[in-house]
Design an enzyme around this catalytic site. Structure first.
Site, PDB file in Angstrom:
ATOM      1  CE  LYS A  20      -4.234  -0.405   0.760  1.00 38.74           C
ATOM      2  NZ  LYS A  20      -5.050  -1.136  -0.203  1.00 38.74           N
ATOM      3  CB  THR A  65      -2.024  -3.667  -0.705  1.00 36.62           C
ATOM      4  OG1 THR A  65      -3.395  -3.480  -1.052  1.00 36.62           O
ATOM      5  CG2 THR A  65      -1.278  -4.306  -1.862  1.00 36.62           C
ATOM      6  CG  ASP A  66      -7.227  -3.628   3.702  1.00 37.39           C
ATOM      7  OD1 ASP A  66      -7.476  -2.425   3.490  1.00 37.39           O
ATOM      8  OD2 ASP A  66      -7.706  -4.272   4.654  1.00 37.39           O
ATOM      9  NE  ARG A 179      25.729  31.858 -11.028  1.00 37.19           N
ATOM     10  CZ  ARG A 179      25.669  30.695 -11.636  1.00 37.19           C
ATOM     11  NH1 ARG A 179      25.117  30.577 -12.822  1.00 37.19           N
ATOM     12  NH2 ARG A 179      26.175  29.602 -11.068  1.00 37.19           N
ATOM     13  CD  GLN A 236      27.901  22.389 -12.704  1.00 33.07           C
ATOM     14  OE1 GLN A 236      27.730  23.531 -12.261  1.00 33.07           O
ATOM     15  NE2 GLN A 236      27.690  22.097 -13.965  1.00 33.07           N
ATOM     16  CG  ASN A 262      21.293  27.496 -11.859  1.00 25.72           C
ATOM     17  OD1 ASN A 262      20.934  28.332 -11.029  1.00 25.72           O
ATOM     18  ND2 ASN A 262      22.353  27.659 -12.627  1.00 25.72           N
ATOM     19  CG  HIS A 264      18.380  29.742 -14.784  1.00 25.96           C
ATOM     20  ND1 HIS A 264      19.724  29.536 -14.558  1.00 25.96           N
ATOM     21  CD2 HIS A 264      17.934  28.652 -15.481  1.00 25.96           C
ATOM     22  CE1 HIS A 264      20.084  28.381 -15.112  1.00 25.96           C
ATOM     23  NE2 HIS A 264      19.020  27.820 -15.660  1.00 25.96           N
TER      24      HIS A 264
HETATM   25  O1  LIG Z   1      26.337  26.961 -12.021  1.00 21.55           O
HETATM   26  C1  LIG Z   1      26.109  26.772 -13.218  1.00 21.55           C
HETATM   27  N1  LIG Z   1      26.498  25.607 -13.803  1.00 21.55           N
HETATM   28  C2  LIG Z   1      26.268  25.340 -15.118  1.00 21.55           C
HETATM   29  O2  LIG Z   1      26.651  24.250 -15.637  1.00 21.55           O
HETATM   30  C3  LIG Z   1      25.590  26.317 -15.872  1.00 21.55           C
HETATM   31  N2  LIG Z   1      25.189  26.374 -17.182  1.00 21.55           N
HETATM   32  C4  LIG Z   1      24.548  27.564 -17.345  1.00 21.55           C
HETATM   33  O3  LIG Z   1      24.021  27.951 -18.442  1.00 21.55           O
HETATM   34  N3  LIG Z   1      24.548  28.274 -16.183  1.00 21.55           N
HETATM   35  C5  LIG Z   1      25.181  27.507 -15.242  1.00 21.55           C
HETATM   36  N4  LIG Z   1      25.452  27.717 -13.919  1.00 21.55           N
END
Ligand SMILES: O=c1[nH]c(=O)c2[nH]c(=O)[nH]c2[nH]1
Length: 309
Positions: A20, A65-66, A179, A236, A262, A264
């Site tokens: 379940k 499952t009950d 950024r 990363q 990410n 953006h």
């Molecule tokens: O931190 C980032 N890693 C990326 O691999 C990546 N690629 C991207 O277009 N912006 C970013 N920013």
């Protein structure tokens, strides 16, 4: 054993599991006028000698499952929910040790947090949007516990750069030395604890198990500290810093897997209005998003957290 019941077809049953899913169990502990709350979403998946039910329809080996649902609620009453992990360990062990035909149990749990409001002792508000997760697997010999969190949104408004990347004829991205870095963290961490050396059947289970609640709070703290404290040249790099920090501070955790979208934030062009945008006004885009994922391992440890999920 199963050849008899298998229909004469050019097919063979592959991996299968059942149980379940999404049992929403809320357990209140009443300590006088002060109450505590555990709010879980528990999914049970069992596997074992289940060829017959698929090939011939014989249900002899099928614990309904009950029943698995009922067990979740009965255990919440009988044993309480000290932590999602301890609850999952208990359930997984129960299904495998009480039913001979069940060889493996996987318990997935999401936990929703509540914090006290007011002075009543019994009033709560759901905390944030973040969800705690755990997955316990037991195969009759050892446990594997992978805990984690998801939906934890974090943002650094500076100390993030992205430049020096590979470029081709389709590259339009501008290099940046300042950024916004924002992401919604999904993290999973695997404990080295397997419970294999623990004594059973005396009610004193988990003597050697990690302190699940305390560890969760600490790991969450390390992830946040690393995100906040890393001067980032890429998401990363931040990912690796987050995973490493957890492993370096917790001897009982061998592996951390992170999935970091990410989120953006693009600078808005205010020139058409005669205004200069000095890194102050952004548009938060929801898609597409970069998706940065990776595993950080203790040196010598094996990667066992599934990559796809
Ligand atoms: O931190 C980032 N890693 C990326 O691999 C990546 N690629 C991207 O277009 N912006 C970013 N920013």
């Amino acid at each position: 054993m199963t050849a008899d019941s298998r229909p004469a077809r050019p097919t063979l049953l592959g991996q299968n599991q059942y149980g379940k899913a999404e049992n929403r169990v809320v357990r209140i502990v009443r300590d006088g006028a002060t109450h505590r709350i555990k709010d879980l979403n528990v999914s049970v998946a069992l596997s074992g000698a289940m060829d017959d039910v698929h090939y011939s329809g014989s249900n002899a080996n099928v614990l309904p499952t009950d029943t698995t649902k009922n067990t979740v609620f009965a255990f919440a009453k009988e044993h309480g929910i000290e932590s999602a992990e301890a609850f999952g360990v208990h359930l997984a062990r129960h299904f495998v040790t009480s039913q001979e035909q069940i060889h493996r149990a996987r318990i997935r749990i999401e936990e929703y947090g509540w914090e006290r409001i007011g002075a009543t002792g019994h009033s709560f508000a759901r905390t944030g949007q973040e969800t705690r997760t755990t997955e316990i697997t037991f195969d009759g010999r050892g446990f594997q516990v992978i805990s984690g969190l998801k939906d934890l949104v974090v943002l650094n408004s500076t100390d993030s750069e992205f430049w020096g990347y590979a470029k081709d004829e389709y590259t339009t991205l501008k290099e940046t030395h300042d950024r916004i870095l924002a992401t919604e963290v999904t993290a999973r961490w695997r404990f080295s604890w397997t419970g294999e050396d623990e004594t059973e059947g005396d009610g004193a289970e988990n003597g050697d198990a990690p302190a699940w609640e305390e560890t969760y709070a600490q790991v969450r703290g390390h992830l946040l500290e690393a995100f906040a404290g890393t001067y980032s040249l890429s998401l990363q790099q931040t990912l690796y810093a987050m995973g490493s920090r957890v492993i370096e501070h917790h001897a009982g955790i061998d592996e951390v897997r992170l999935s970091l979208p990410n989120k953006h934030h693009f600078l808005v062009d205010l020139e058409p209005f005669g205004l200069k945008n000095d890194n102050e006004v952004y548009v938060a885009a929801d898609r597409p998003y970069g998706l940065i994922e990776g595993t950080v391992l203790r040196d010598g440890a094996e990667a066992r957290i599934p990559v796809t999920d």
